[in-house]
Design a protein around this motif. Structure first.
Motif, PDB file in Angstrom:
ATOM      1  N   ILE A  41     -12.620   0.860  -1.984  1.00  0.00           N
ATOM      2  CA  ILE A  41     -13.461   0.112  -2.920  1.00  0.00           C
ATOM      3  C   ILE A  41     -14.922   0.204  -2.471  1.00  0.00           C
ATOM      4  N   PHE A  52      -8.337  -9.626   4.792  1.00  0.00           N
ATOM      5  CA  PHE A  52      -9.481  -9.202   3.971  1.00  0.00           C
ATOM      6  C   PHE A  52     -10.326  -8.235   4.789  1.00  0.00           C
ATOM      7  N   GLN A  53     -10.309  -6.974   4.398  1.00  0.00           N
ATOM      8  CA  GLN A  53     -10.940  -5.951   5.232  1.00  0.00           C
ATOM      9  C   GLN A  53     -12.457  -5.938   5.091  1.00  0.00           C
ATOM     10  N   LYS A  54     -12.968  -6.274   3.904  1.00  0.00           N
ATOM     11  CA  LYS A  54     -14.399  -6.079   3.662  1.00  0.00           C
ATOM     12  C   LYS A  54     -15.265  -6.858   4.640  1.00  0.00           C
ATOM     13  N   ASN A  55     -14.935  -8.124   4.819  1.00  0.00           N
ATOM     14  CA  ASN A  55     -15.792  -8.965   5.652  1.00  0.00           C
ATOM     15  C   ASN A  55     -14.977 -10.142   6.168  1.00  0.00           C
ATOM     16  N   ASN A  72     -13.374   0.583 -13.315  1.00  0.00           N
ATOM     17  CA  ASN A  72     -13.563  -0.845 -13.616  1.00  0.00           C
ATOM     18  C   ASN A  72     -13.707  -1.676 -12.352  1.00  0.00           C
ATOM     19  N   LEU A  73     -13.124  -1.194 -11.250  1.00  0.00           N
ATOM     20  CA  LEU A  73     -13.199  -1.933  -9.976  1.00  0.00           C
ATOM     21  C   LEU A  73     -14.080  -1.193  -8.959  1.00  0.00           C
ATOM     22  N   LEU A 105     -12.772  -8.110 -13.833  1.00  0.00           N
ATOM     23  CA  LEU A 105     -12.868  -9.240 -12.894  1.00  0.00           C
ATOM     24  C   LEU A 105     -14.265  -9.835 -12.947  1.00  0.00           C
ATOM     25  N   THR A 109      -8.149   1.609   7.372  1.00  0.00           N
ATOM     26  CA  THR A 109      -9.353   1.868   8.163  1.00  0.00           C
ATOM     27  C   THR A 109      -9.359   3.269   8.769  1.00  0.00           C
ATOM     28  N   ARG A 128     -18.522  -0.731  -1.545  1.00  0.00           N
ATOM     29  CA  ARG A 128     -19.126  -2.009  -1.154  1.00  0.00           C
ATOM     30  C   ARG A 128     -20.190  -2.433  -2.158  1.00  0.00           C
ATOM     31  N   LYS A 144      -9.799  -7.618  -5.631  1.00  0.00           N
ATOM     32  CA  LYS A 144      -9.772  -6.150  -5.722  1.00  0.00           C
ATOM     33  C   LYS A 144      -8.865  -5.556  -4.656  1.00  0.00           C
ATOM     34  N   GLU A 145      -8.996  -6.033  -3.419  1.00  0.00           N
ATOM     35  CA  GLU A 145      -8.163  -5.468  -2.344  1.00  0.00           C
ATOM     36  C   GLU A 145      -6.683  -5.658  -2.658  1.00  0.00           C
ATOM     37  N   GLN A 146      -6.321  -6.828  -3.189  1.00  0.00           N
ATOM     38  CA  GLN A 146      -4.913  -7.057  -3.497  1.00  0.00           C
ATOM     39  C   GLN A 146      -4.460  -6.206  -4.693  1.00  0.00           C
ATOM     40  N   LEU A 147      -5.336  -6.034  -5.694  1.00  0.00           N
ATOM     41  CA  LEU A 147      -4.948  -5.222  -6.860  1.00  0.00           C
ATOM     42  C   LEU A 147      -4.609  -3.797  -6.444  1.00  0.00           C
ATOM     43  N   ASP A 201     -13.900  -9.558  -4.553  1.00  0.00           N
ATOM     44  CA  ASP A 201     -13.533  -8.568  -3.541  1.00  0.00           C
ATOM     45  C   ASP A 201     -12.142  -8.815  -2.944  1.00  0.00           C
ATOM     46  N   THR A 202     -11.770 -10.088  -2.732  1.00  0.00           N
ATOM     47  CA  THR A 202     -10.422 -10.333  -2.200  1.00  0.00           C
ATOM     48  C   THR A 202      -9.380  -9.942  -3.247  1.00  0.00           C
ATOM     49  N   ALA A 220     -17.653   1.527   1.958  1.00  0.00           N
ATOM     50  CA  ALA A 220     -16.480   1.081   1.205  1.00  0.00           C
ATOM     51  C   ALA A 220     -15.623   0.147   2.052  1.00  0.00           C
ATOM     52  N   HIS A 221     -14.767  -0.621   1.377  1.00  0.00           N
ATOM     53  CA  HIS A 221     -13.719  -1.349   2.077  1.00  0.00           C
ATOM     54  C   HIS A 221     -12.377  -0.902   1.511  1.00  0.00           C
ATOM     55  N   SER A 222     -11.299  -1.318   2.164  1.00  0.00           N
ATOM     56  CA  SER A 222     -10.030  -0.675   1.838  1.00  0.00           C
ATOM     57  C   SER A 222      -8.840  -1.560   2.182  1.00  0.00           C
ATOM     58  N   ARG A 223      -7.717  -1.262   1.563  1.00  0.00           N
ATOM     59  CA  ARG A 223      -6.434  -1.887   1.925  1.00  0.00           C
ATOM     60  C   ARG A 223      -5.356  -0.832   1.735  1.00  0.00           C
TER      61      ARG A 223
END
Lengths: 111, 455
Positions: free
Chosen positions: A26, B223-226, A64-65, B294, A95, A28, B267-270, B264-265, A10-13
């Motif tokens: 989220i 952007f955390q994913k990559n 949905n996401l 999206l 993280t 991956r 999604k992170e902001q949403l 993906d960018t 997953a990735h995250s914020r």
């Protein structure tokens, strides 16, 4: 079953909502989403953040996401303007969650 | 009625202190119709309130005036309308400063709209006496516990007053405390004639606003994913919402700029700074983020659609700030070998010395940068790190205790563990703690005021 770190799945914020930390997680890949839903429960996240999150943990699902949103209450030592932490707004909580390891089925191929 | 079937709304600033060159890039590197800039955070309002109390011509985002000076010739030439909440607690003074700039660069004509009425700092007594409790919406605490220490109080107004200013012909709209999302929604309401019960369309505009409100954070920044895959962050293109009359929005950026706009960018902001995603509450509408669809619709182009909206609540959110004691933060750097042990020993020595002097603190917080300031107790202990930054912070209602801490930190250099440096900034100073008090107020208790004036 095999143990996989969330960092690979997953990735995250993360951000702040007062003294609560919000972490968006989220998948991956869409095929990772079911195991995230099953294993990354509110309880598991509360245990993972022992010593950081004092209050309860809420989880909200966004299929949905392919994402989960966590609210960690009383997790920022008072919140943005009061917290004495270097990371007062919990920008790196994202993280911190990805350090968690979960059991995934052997047949799930993880890149 | 409808002039265009779509408009391009550019994000120029995600917060006060954001990349200063971004607004100019947004209006010069490609076509846009509106530029929106967010300048206000919770703590900002109390700083602005203090500035205004010292000088009645102050109390707005001063950086905004430099930005306006830089972009004004372009936005006038291209008929780009500018919307910002940089008016702070004094949009009137902000308007005057912008008129001064306009005269200086020789403009003959400029229409500036302001939206105010959000600043209820001077009306708290009357509002409370009329039954508006203004309890802390997170803790439930009553306002009287902090009433005497209030520093600012502002209602979050939404998009409709801004749209009204645009309708009255404003080229630039300056607001006080407006929602970040409202800045982006307003041009859609103005351009497409959306009504107060067009909930799903309004919700689409709110989602677009949420995507734009943190500037580059939706176009490849943070952007955390990559993160390594994001091209040319040096010249990052801030996000642009191409909004269509039917509520479909495309997020993109100017051609030839750096950064990345992908599913993906976005999604992170949403997922940034949200609570229950099925109920994203704004003054205009409740947006359901679990309905968002999206789709990558081209290079650096994401289609955002299918958003559901529901009727809003009968409340506005109120943001208040109050003083809550003092704090100070100090750092020292310890070098190899045994850097972490040295820093830990120094911390213990200082704590004991302060205790022996009789000082106590509401909070005494120590972190070791290079080890645990990001992930706290989840951090693995590093094996003999090259260096560790000792960071100590204290908080107290007693200013003397906080100043005493400041006097105890630097002496550790000659009276504690060895190989320590990084004390150049000197003694940590006591600073005011500004705490945040979120509340709700009945929409009927306050009223936004819209005023449009010509140069």
């Amino acid at each position: 079953m095999k143990k996989i770190q969330l960092l690979r799945l997953a990735h995250s914020r993360s951000g702040d909502k007062g003294d609560a930390s919000n972490i968006g997680l989220i998948a991956r890949k869409p095929e990772y989403y079911p195991v995230l839903k099953e294993r990354v429960t509110a309880d598991a996240v509360k245990r993972h953040f022992a010593g950081i999150c004092i209050g309860k943990v809420e989880r909200f699902d966004l299929p949905n996401l392919y994402a989960l949103n966590f609210l960690l209450h009383e997790a920022l030592a008072g919140g943005g303007t009061v917290s004495l932490r270097n990371d007062a707004q919990g920008k790196t909580m994202s993280t911190a969650l990805l350090r968690m390891e979960i059991d995934v089925p052997d047949e799930l191929i993880v890149e | 009625m409808k002039q265009r079937d779509h408009i391009r709304i550019a994000s120029g600033q995600g917060y006060w202190g954001d990349l200063p060159q971004a607004p100019y890039w947004q209006v010069t590197k490609g076509p846009v119709d509106f530029l929106v800039m967010d300048y206000l955070a919770e703590v900002t309002m109390s700083i602005l309130q203090k500035q205004r109390s010292r000088d009645p011509r102050m109390g707005y985002a001063k950086d905004l005036i430099q930005v306006i000076e830089q972009i004004l010739p372009t936005v006038v030439e291209k008929n780009i309308k500018v919307i910002t909440n940089g008016g702070g607690v004094n949009p009137q003074a902000c308007r005057n400063a912008i008129f001064e700039v306009a005269k200086r660069i020789g403009l003959k004509k400029l229409s500036v709209g302001i939206v105010y009425g959000d600043d209820i700092f001077d009306d708290i007594g009357e509002l409370v006496s009329k039954g508006n409790e203004l309890r802390n919406m997170e803790t439930g605490d009553a306002l009287h516990s902090i009433r005497g220490r209030l520093q600012s109080a502002n209602v979050y107004f939404g998009a409709f007053p801004i749209a009204e200013a645009l309708r009255q012909g404003a080229d630039i709209v300056l607001t006080g405390r407006a929602t970040d999302t409202g800045l982006t929604l307003a041009p859609m309401i103005y351009e497409f004639g959306w009504k107060e019960d067009d909930y799903s369309k309004l919700a689409s505009g709110i989602v677009a606003g949420h995507i734009l409100e943190c500037g580059g954070q939706s176009s490849g920044g943070n952007f955390q994913k990559n993160w390594k895959s994001v091209p040319d962050l040096t010249n990052i293109g801030f996000p642009i919402a191409e909004a269509h009359y039917d509520g479909v929005v495309y997020i993109t950026k100017h051609d030839g700029t750096g950064g990345l706009v992908s599913v993906d960018t976005i999604k992170e902001q949403l997922l940034y700074e949200i609570g229950d995603p099925s109920e994203y509450i704004t003054p205009e509408v409740i947006a359901d983020f679990t309905s968002i669809r999206l789709e990558q619709a081209g290079e650096n182009r994401v289609k955002v659609s299918d958003i559901k909206g529901m009727p809003p609540t009968e409340f506005y959110k109120v943001s208040m700030a109050y003083s809550d004691g003092y704090y100070a933060i100090g750092t020292l750097t310890y070098g190899w070998p045994e850097a972490l042990e040295k820093a830990q020993a120094a911390d213990s020595i200082m704590r004991q010395r302060l205790k022996d002097l009789g000082f106590a603190y509401d909070e005494f917080h120590t972190e070791f940068l290079g080890y645990n300031s990001c992930h706290g107790p989840l951090s693995p202990v590093p094996v003999d790190p090259n260096e560790i930054l000792l960071r100590v912070a204290v908080r107290s209602k007693n200013r003397e205790a906080v100043e005493a801490f400041g006097r105890q930190l630097v002496p550790l250099v000659l009276t504690g563990p060895p190989t320590v440096t990084g004390f150049g900034a000197g003694r940590p100073k006591a600073q005011d703690v500004v705490a945040y008090w979120p509340a709700l107020i009945k929409k009927t208790a306050v009223k936004p005021v819209v005023e449009v004036a010509e140069l």
